[in-house]
Design an enzyme around this catalytic site. Structure first.
Site, short mmCIF file in Angstrom:
data_model
loop_
_atom_site.label_atom_id
_atom_site.label_comp_id
_atom_site.label_asym_id
_atom_site.label_seq_id
_atom_site.Cartn_x
_atom_site.Cartn_y
_atom_site.Cartn_z
N ARG A 185 -16.81 -6.57 3.85
CA ARG A 185 -17.50 -7.57 3.05
C ARG A 185 -16.69 -7.88 1.80
O ARG A 185 -15.79 -7.11 1.42
CB ARG A 185 -18.88 -7.04 2.63
CG ARG A 185 -19.66 -6.34 3.72
CD ARG A 185 -20.63 -5.30 3.13
NE ARG A 185 -21.23 -4.48 4.16
CZ ARG A 185 -22.45 -4.68 4.66
NH1 ARG A 185 -23.19 -5.67 4.22
NH2 ARG A 185 -22.93 -3.89 5.59
N ASP A 254 -22.27 -8.63 -1.15
CA ASP A 254 -22.29 -7.59 -0.12
C ASP A 254 -22.79 -8.13 1.21
O ASP A 254 -22.75 -7.41 2.21
CB ASP A 254 -23.14 -6.39 -0.57
CG ASP A 254 -24.54 -6.80 -0.99
OD1 ASP A 254 -24.66 -7.56 -1.96
OD2 ASP A 254 -25.51 -6.35 -0.37
#
Length: 487
Positions: A185, A254
């Site tokens: 991510r 995230d």
């Protein structure tokens, strides 16, 4: 935890071995009596897993992390994240585990990941658990997105744990087994940068290039090429969301993948009536992640990735910033091109139609839909009938008939292609009221509505007798729709 491998299945642990600083070896909570709720047979076959074996007691134990193939190293991944603009340096998998990686039938490396498998060192105040409803929501939404052609994580299975999970009330617990190209991510790079270890940041970037963008390795500036590739992937992804009327709802850093796959189906939903300001997340009070703000949010997140990558772009800080800004400036035109191409297809516009003419047709129909509170999916699917034979199904959805007629006359004059329209405008999406209906029934032990909904949304472009209610908009009394993250 048992370590007895299925006879034809093996997991590798490349992420854990190459990037140990970004994970913590961990084990899933023991589930004494796991019960399979739903299994994705085609995906299991892609991964080299026998669906019949997964339905066995041992298979269910694999799907909750209590049986792990030899050689695998389950880990909780570490990452940072900007959540609604506020930076949290240490998030990580608080209730999830990466069991390992499998090379699928096409030779692609894919993660096998669990959600709701128990507390990890990143859990903070959370209980590490998940409830049946949110895990089945992710299964429905991710498999629908896959069927719609949107890059996405996939759902392999949802397994009931037999435990109760405390939220507003006590709810039945479950574990989701999820598959992804990877779980890297933007937040992974933020975490690596925050450690102050340039070697770790470089190894993470090399890992991402090897796994997702191997062509970048041969570029003059590989790490700049990596960033440019992620920018392009995210521009394309968010445009696809917008064309389909999908609102992600929690576009924190995230939740932005390096691969360009959609991840995390918590506070998400599809539009019913077209409303650019639509927000479905219970915690998005200011509309940060509304439908119309998604491109802006994506570019903001990519700027945070650029910040994390600066030490790799150039040893001179000013030069690194200049390179990053130049690459990031590509996002708006790339998004615009992908959005325009998607909308041209939705309207069946000829390839050689002048861009200005196409833009006017798109802008005017969007204004028409917004002003008349028209259902996004139903309108575009019905519109092919107008192109084909002048059918009134799309017209009947609009209150201002003179405005529709004036627009439709201009649109039909350019010769729209109804077959093209039917290929890109779905009949079935995961309608919010039907998702809630299926989840409520499943929580009570009735999985039939879930099965019928999955039958519809996993073949979204096919009109089939008996599934008419799955193509219809919500009833008048459904009201405003709100979703929750499930933690």
């Amino acid at each position: 935890m048992s370590t007895v491998p299925p006879s034809t299945f093996a997991l590798e642990s490349r992420f854990a071995q190459e990037l140990g600083e970004l994970s913590v070896p961990w084990q899933a909570d023991d589930v004494p009596d796991p019960r399979l709720l739903v299994l994705n047979d085609p995906l299991a076959a892609e991964l080299g897993l026998d669906p019949d074996w997964l339905r066995s007691a041992e298979g269910a134990r694999l799907l909750v992390g209590n049986l792990v193939p030899r050689g695998a190293t389950p880990v909780a991944q570490a990452y940072s994240g900007h959540q609604f603009g506020s930076f949290s340096p240490r998030l990580g998998d608080g209730r999830a585990l990466l069991l390992g990686e499998v090379v699928d039938a096409d030779g692609h490396r894919r993660d096998l990941h669990l959600k709701g498998s128990g507390r990890t060192p990143f859990a903070r105040g959370g209980d590490g658990l998940a409830a049946v409803g949110p895990m089945l929501r992710e299964y429905i939404l991710s498999e629908a997105m896959h069927a719609l052609g949107v890059p996405t994580t996939r759902s392999l299975a949802v397994v009931a744990t037999g435990r109760q999970v405390r939220r507003e009330t006590l709810l039945p617990g479950a574990v989701l087994a999820r598959v992804a190209s990877s779980h890297l991510r933007v937040g992974s790079f933020q975490y690596a940068r925050a450690t102050g270890d340039p070697d770790l940041l470089r190894r993470l970037a090399d890992h991402a290039i090897s796994r997702h963008y191997p062509d970048a390795a041969g570029a003059e500036q590989p790490y700049l090429a990596l960033f440019e590739a992620v920018v392009a992937a995210q521009a394309s992804l968010v445009a696809r969301w917008m064309v389909l009327g999908f609102v992600h709802g929690v576009m924190n850093t995230d939740n932005m993948t390096i691969s360009g796959e959609t991840i995390d189906y918590g506070p998400c939903a599809f539009l019913d009536v077209f409303d650019p300001a639509a927000v479905f997340s219970s915690i998005d009070y200011g509309g940060r992640y509304s439908y119309r703000n998604q491109p802006v949010a994506a570019q903001w997140d990519l700027a945070r990735l650029a910040e994390a990558l600066l030490p790799l772009l150039h040893e001179d800080q000013d030069r690194a910033v200049s390179l990053a800004e130049g690459a990031l400036e590509a996002f708006p035109p790339q998004f615009s091109a992908a959005w325009s191409a998607g909308m041209r297809s939705k309207l069946g516009l000829p390839e050689d139609l002048n861009d200005d003419v196409a833009a006017y047709l798109v802008d005017d129909v969007l204004a028409l839909l917004q002003q008349n509170h028209v259902d996004w999916t139903s309108f575009f699917r019905a519109l092919s009938g107008t192109a084909r034979n002048g059918a009134h199904a799309a017209r009947d959805l609009v209150l201002d008939l003179p405005a529709f007629d004036a627009w439709a006359e201009r649109w039909r004059a350019v010769g729209p292609d109804p077959e093209m329209m039917d290929r890109v405008n779905p009949v079935h999406i995961p309608r919010n009221h039907l998702v809630e209906e299926a989840l409520a029934a499943a929580v009570e032990g009735d999985l039939d509505p879930l099965g019928r909904l999955l039958e519809a949304v996993t073949a979204p472009y096919e009109e089939r007798p008996g599934l008419e209610r799955y193509a219809a908009g919500p009833p008048d009394d459904f009201g405003a729709y709100t979703t929750y993250c499930g933690t």
